[in-house]
Design a protein around this motif. Structure first.
Motif, PDB file in Angstrom:
ATOM      1  N   SER A 148       0.826  -1.210   0.000  1.00 56.62           N
ATOM      2  CA  SER A 148       0.000   0.000   0.000  1.00 56.62           C
ATOM      3  C   SER A 148       0.862   1.263   0.000  1.00 56.62           C
ATOM      4  N   GLN A 149       1.940   1.249   0.775  1.00 58.36           N
ATOM      5  CA  GLN A 149       2.831   2.414   0.852  1.00 58.36           C
ATOM      6  C   GLN A 149       3.560   2.662  -0.463  1.00 58.36           C
ATOM      7  N   TYR A 150       4.059   1.582  -1.073  1.00 57.53           N
ATOM      8  CA  TYR A 150       4.813   1.744  -2.325  1.00 57.53           C
ATOM      9  C   TYR A 150       3.911   2.107  -3.501  1.00 57.53           C
ATOM     10  N   GLU A 151       2.662   1.658  -3.477  1.00 61.05           N
ATOM     11  CA  GLU A 151       1.739   1.995  -4.557  1.00 61.05           C
ATOM     12  C   GLU A 151       1.396   3.478  -4.562  1.00 61.05           C
ATOM     13  N   LYS A 152       1.567   4.130  -3.408  1.00 58.75           N
ATOM     14  CA  LYS A 152       1.311   5.569  -3.333  1.00 58.75           C
ATOM     15  C   LYS A 152       2.337   6.381  -4.122  1.00 58.75           C
ATOM     16  N   GLU A 153       3.485   5.760  -4.432  1.00 50.94           N
ATOM     17  CA  GLU A 153       4.513   6.444  -5.217  1.00 50.94           C
ATOM     18  C   GLU A 153       3.984   6.860  -6.591  1.00 50.94           C
ATOM     19  N   PHE A 154       3.025   6.074  -7.113  1.00 54.14           N
ATOM     20  CA  PHE A 154       2.507   6.359  -8.448  1.00 54.14           C
ATOM     21  C   PHE A 154       1.569   7.559  -8.470  1.00 54.14           C
ATOM     22  N   GLU A 155       1.194   8.057  -7.298  1.00 47.64           N
ATOM     23  CA  GLU A 155       0.325   9.238  -7.244  1.00 47.64           C
ATOM     24  C   GLU A 155       1.049  10.491  -7.723  1.00 47.64           C
ATOM     25  N   ASN A 156       2.397  10.459  -7.675  1.00 43.67           N
ATOM     26  CA  ASN A 156       3.167  11.641  -8.063  1.00 43.67           C
ATOM     27  C   ASN A 156       3.366  11.756  -9.577  1.00 43.67           C
ATOM     28  N   THR A 157       3.043  10.694 -10.320  1.00 42.53           N
ATOM     29  CA  THR A 157       3.354  10.676 -11.760  1.00 42.53           C
ATOM     30  C   THR A 157       2.613  11.759 -12.541  1.00 42.53           C
ATOM     31  N   ASP A 158       1.459  12.181 -12.054  1.00 37.04           N
ATOM     32  CA  ASP A 158       0.675  13.193 -12.776  1.00 37.04           C
ATOM     33  C   ASP A 158       1.128  14.624 -12.487  1.00 37.04           C
ATOM     34  N   PHE A 159       2.039  14.786 -11.532  1.00 38.83           N
ATOM     35  CA  PHE A 159       2.408  16.146 -11.112  1.00 38.83           C
ATOM     36  C   PHE A 159       3.873  16.497 -11.360  1.00 38.83           C
ATOM     37  N   LEU A 160       4.691  15.500 -11.647  1.00 41.82           N
ATOM     38  CA  LEU A 160       6.117  15.747 -11.888  1.00 41.82           C
ATOM     39  C   LEU A 160       6.535  15.119 -13.208  1.00 41.82           C
ATOM     40  N   PRO A 161       7.552  15.720 -13.871  1.00 40.64           N
ATOM     41  CA  PRO A 161       8.044  15.134 -15.131  1.00 40.64           C
ATOM     42  C   PRO A 161       8.500  13.682 -14.920  1.00 40.64           C
ATOM     43  N   ARG A 162       8.208  12.825 -15.906  1.00 45.39           N
ATOM     44  CA  ARG A 162       8.515  11.404 -15.793  1.00 45.39           C
ATOM     45  C   ARG A 162      10.020  11.145 -15.709  1.00 45.39           C
ATOM     46  N   GLU A 163      10.850  12.042 -16.345  1.00 41.63           N
ATOM     47  CA  GLU A 163      12.301  11.844 -16.333  1.00 41.63           C
ATOM     48  C   GLU A 163      12.852  11.889 -14.899  1.00 41.63           C
ATOM     49  N   ILE A 164      12.247  12.749 -14.080  1.00 50.74           N
ATOM     50  CA  ILE A 164      12.713  12.897 -12.693  1.00 50.74           C
ATOM     51  C   ILE A 164      12.422  11.625 -11.882  1.00 50.74           C
ATOM     52  N   GLN A 165      11.282  11.011 -12.184  1.00 55.11           N
ATOM     53  CA  GLN A 165      10.841   9.862 -11.394  1.00 55.11           C
ATOM     54  C   GLN A 165      11.233   8.517 -11.997  1.00 55.11           C
ATOM     55  N   LYS A 166      11.954   8.532 -13.087  1.00 54.92           N
ATOM     56  CA  LYS A 166      12.245   7.302 -13.829  1.00 54.92           C
ATOM     57  C   LYS A 166      12.857   6.209 -12.941  1.00 54.92           C
ATOM     58  N   GLU A 167      13.940   6.550 -12.234  1.00 59.57           N
ATOM     59  CA  GLU A 167      14.638   5.567 -11.405  1.00 59.57           C
ATOM     60  C   GLU A 167      13.796   5.125 -10.206  1.00 59.57           C
ATOM     61  N   ILE A 168      13.066   6.095  -9.634  1.00 59.14           N
ATOM     62  CA  ILE A 168      12.225   5.786  -8.470  1.00 59.14           C
ATOM     63  C   ILE A 168      11.122   4.814  -8.866  1.00 59.14           C
ATOM     64  N   LEU A 169      10.470   5.066 -10.003  1.00 52.01           N
ATOM     65  CA  LEU A 169       9.385   4.202 -10.461  1.00 52.01           C
ATOM     66  C   LEU A 169       9.902   2.812 -10.823  1.00 52.01           C
ATOM     67  N   LYS A 170      11.092   2.775 -11.407  1.00 57.81           N
ATOM     68  CA  LYS A 170      11.698   1.487 -11.762  1.00 57.81           C
ATOM     69  C   LYS A 170      11.959   0.656 -10.501  1.00 57.81           C
ATOM     70  N   SER A 171      12.508   1.335  -9.480  1.00 52.92           N
ATOM     71  CA  SER A 171      12.783   0.656  -8.210  1.00 52.92           C
ATOM     72  C   SER A 171      11.486   0.224  -7.526  1.00 52.92           C
ATOM     73  N   THR A 172      10.481   1.101  -7.575  1.00 52.79           N
ATOM     74  CA  THR A 172       9.192   0.790  -6.945  1.00 52.79           C
ATOM     75  C   THR A 172       8.538  -0.420  -7.600  1.00 52.79           C
ATOM     76  N   ASN A 173       8.574  -0.471  -8.940  1.00 55.11           N
ATOM     77  CA  ASN A 173       7.991  -1.617  -9.653  1.00 55.11           C
ATOM     78  C   ASN A 173       8.685  -2.918  -9.286  1.00 55.11           C
ATOM     79  N   SER A 174      10.002  -2.859  -9.144  1.00 61.43           N
ATOM     80  CA  SER A 174      10.780  -4.049  -8.765  1.00 61.43           C
ATOM     81  C   SER A 174      10.418  -4.528  -7.358  1.00 61.43           C
ATOM     82  N   ILE A 175      10.302  -3.554  -6.437  1.00 64.04           N
ATOM     83  CA  ILE A 175       9.955  -3.889  -5.045  1.00 64.04           C
ATOM     84  C   ILE A 175       8.549  -4.468  -4.967  1.00 64.04           C
ATOM     85  N   LEU A 176       7.596  -3.845  -5.695  1.00 62.13           N
ATOM     86  CA  LEU A 176       6.210  -4.324  -5.681  1.00 62.13           C
ATOM     87  C   LEU A 176       6.097  -5.735  -6.251  1.00 62.13           C
TER      88      LEU A 176
END
Length: 333
Positions: A148-176
Motif C-alpha cells: 500500500s505504501q509503495y503503490e502511493k509512489e505512483f500518485e506523483n506521476t501526474d504532477f512531476l516530469p517522468r524523467e525525474i521519477q524514472k529511477e524511483i518508479l523502476k525501483s518501486t515496480n521491482s519492489i512491488l
C-alpha cells in the motif's frame, strides 16, 4: 486447581529472566536469582529445582510474545504447571506503587499467583502449526501494508516530469513485484497448513459458509481462538474483540450509556466490522434487521455492532454443530 506449595514469579526480558518464589504464607521461599533467557539455561535451572524442591509448584510470567516462548516450551517439556499472564492484569493488580525493577516485578508476579490461585487458568504451548499460521498471518499484514505504501509512489506521476521519477518508479515496480511474489508464497503456505490438518480445514470451510465472513477473517478467528479451543462461547470472543457492550453505572449519580470497551483485539474488531458491513449488504435477513432497527430510531453503529455479535454467534453455531450455515429464508420463501 491443584494445591500448590510454591509460587514462582518470573520477569521475562530479552536477555535474562528474574526469578523469585514464595510459599503459601507469602514468605520468600526461593531467593531472587537471574538466569539467561536461553533454552539450555532455563532447562538446567528448573530441572535442578524439581530435584531439590520436591513440592507442587506453579510458575507465572507475563506474556511477552517471542521473549516468553522459550520458557513456555521448556516448562511444558518438563511437565511443570505454568501460567502466562497479561501484562496489564499484573500492573493493575499492584495497586499504588512507586518505581519498579525486574526483581520487584518477579516478586509481584509470584504474589499475584498466590492471591489468584483459585481463579487462574493454566497455559499450554500453542500447537506448532497454529504458531506458524500466526507468524505467517502477521508477516502477510506487514507485506500488504508495504504494498500500500509503495503503490502511493505512483500518485506523483501526474504532477512531476517522468524523467525525474524514472529511477524511483523502476525501483518501486521491482519492489512491488517482489512483495506480490512473497505475498503469494505466504498465502500458499497458509493453504498448505490448512490442508495438512483436516479439522482446521473443515472449520475453515464452515466459517466461510456464513455470508459476510471471508477467508482472512476465518483464518484470524482460528488463530486467536486456537482453532476454537481457547474460547467456549461467542460472548467470550465478543468480549475479546471489543464488540461486547458493558454498562457504566454506579449509585444514583453515575449512569452512563452502555458501550463497548477499548481493551480489545483491534485487528479482530476491524475484521468483524468489515464482515458486518458486507453482511448488511448481501445477507437479506441482516439487512432487514438493520433497516428495522434504524427505523425504530436506534443508532446505526449500535445496530452494526449487534450484527458483529450475530456473526460471531453464527460462527460458534456452525463450529459446534459441525455443519455449514443454512439460509432458512430460502426455504421459508
Amino acid at each position: 486447581m491443584k494445591n500448590y506449595d510454591l509460587f514462582i514469579g518470573v520477569d521475562v526480558s530479552k536477555l535474562k529472566l528474574d526469578i523469585t518464589g514464595i510459599d503459601q504464607d507469602n514468605a520468600i521461599h526461593l531467593k531472587h536469582c537471574v538466569i539467561r533467557n536461553d533454552a539450555k539455561e532455563i532447562k538446567k535451572y528448573f530441572r535442578k529445582m524439581l530435584k531439590n524442591q520436591g513440592k507442587p509448584m506453579i510458575v507465572g510470567f507475563e506474556n511477552t510474545g517471542v521473549y516468553s516462548a522459550l520458557i513456555a516450551f521448556v516448562l511444558q517439556e518438563l511437565g511443570i504447571d505454568y501460567c502466562q499472564l497479561p501484562s496489564l492484569e499484573i500492573s493493575r493488580s499492584r495497586g499504588i506503587s512507586r518505581g519498579k525493577n525486574d526483581k520487584i516485578d518477579a516478586l509481584k508476579i509470584a504474589q499475584y499467583l498466590l492471591s489468584h490461585r483459585f481463579k487462574i487458568s493454566l497455559s499450554t504451548v500453542t500447537e506448532i502449526h497454529l504458531t506458524e499460521m500466526r507468524l505467517l498471518y502477521t508477516h502477510r499484514e506487514k507485506i500488504i501494508k508495504s504494498i500500500s505504501q509503495y503503490e502511493k509512489e505512483f500518485e506523483n506521476t501526474d504532477f512531476l516530469p517522468r524523467e525525474i521519477q524514472k529511477e524511483i518508479l523502476k525501483s518501486t515496480n521491482s519492489i512491488l513485484k517482489s512483495l506480490h511474489a512473497n505475498l503469494k508464497k505466504i498465502e500458499d503456505r497458509l493453504g498448505v497448513i490448512l490442508k495438512e490438518h483436516a479439522a482446521m480445514e473443515k472449520n475453515f470451510k464452515l466459517i466461510t459458509s456464513i455470508p459476510g465472513i471471508g477467508k482472512q477473517t476465518a483464518l484470524y478467528l482460528m488463530i486467536v481462538t486456537k482453532n476454537f479451543t481457547a474460547f467456549k462461547e461467542a460472548r467470550q470472543v465478543a468480549c475479546y474483540a471489543g464488540v461486547a457492550p458493558f454498562p457504566y453505572q454506579s449509585g444514583s449519580s453515575i449512569n452512563g450509556r452502555t458501550k463497548v470497551n477499548n481493551l480489545a483485539d483491534k485487528k479482530l474488531k476491524s475484521l468483524l466490522n468489515m464482515c458486518a458491513l458486507s453482511a448488511n449488504k448481501y445477507d437479506i435477513e441482516l439487512k432487514e434487521y438493520f433497516q428495522r432497527k434504524v427505523g425504530e430510531g436506534k443508532n446505526k453503529m449500535l445496530v452494526l455492532n449487534n450484527i458483529r455479535n450475530k456473526l460471531l454467534a453464527r460462527v460458534f453455531a456452525v463450529i459446534n454443530r459441525q455443519e455449514p450455515y443454512v439460509n432458512l429464508r430460502k426455504y421459508a420463501a
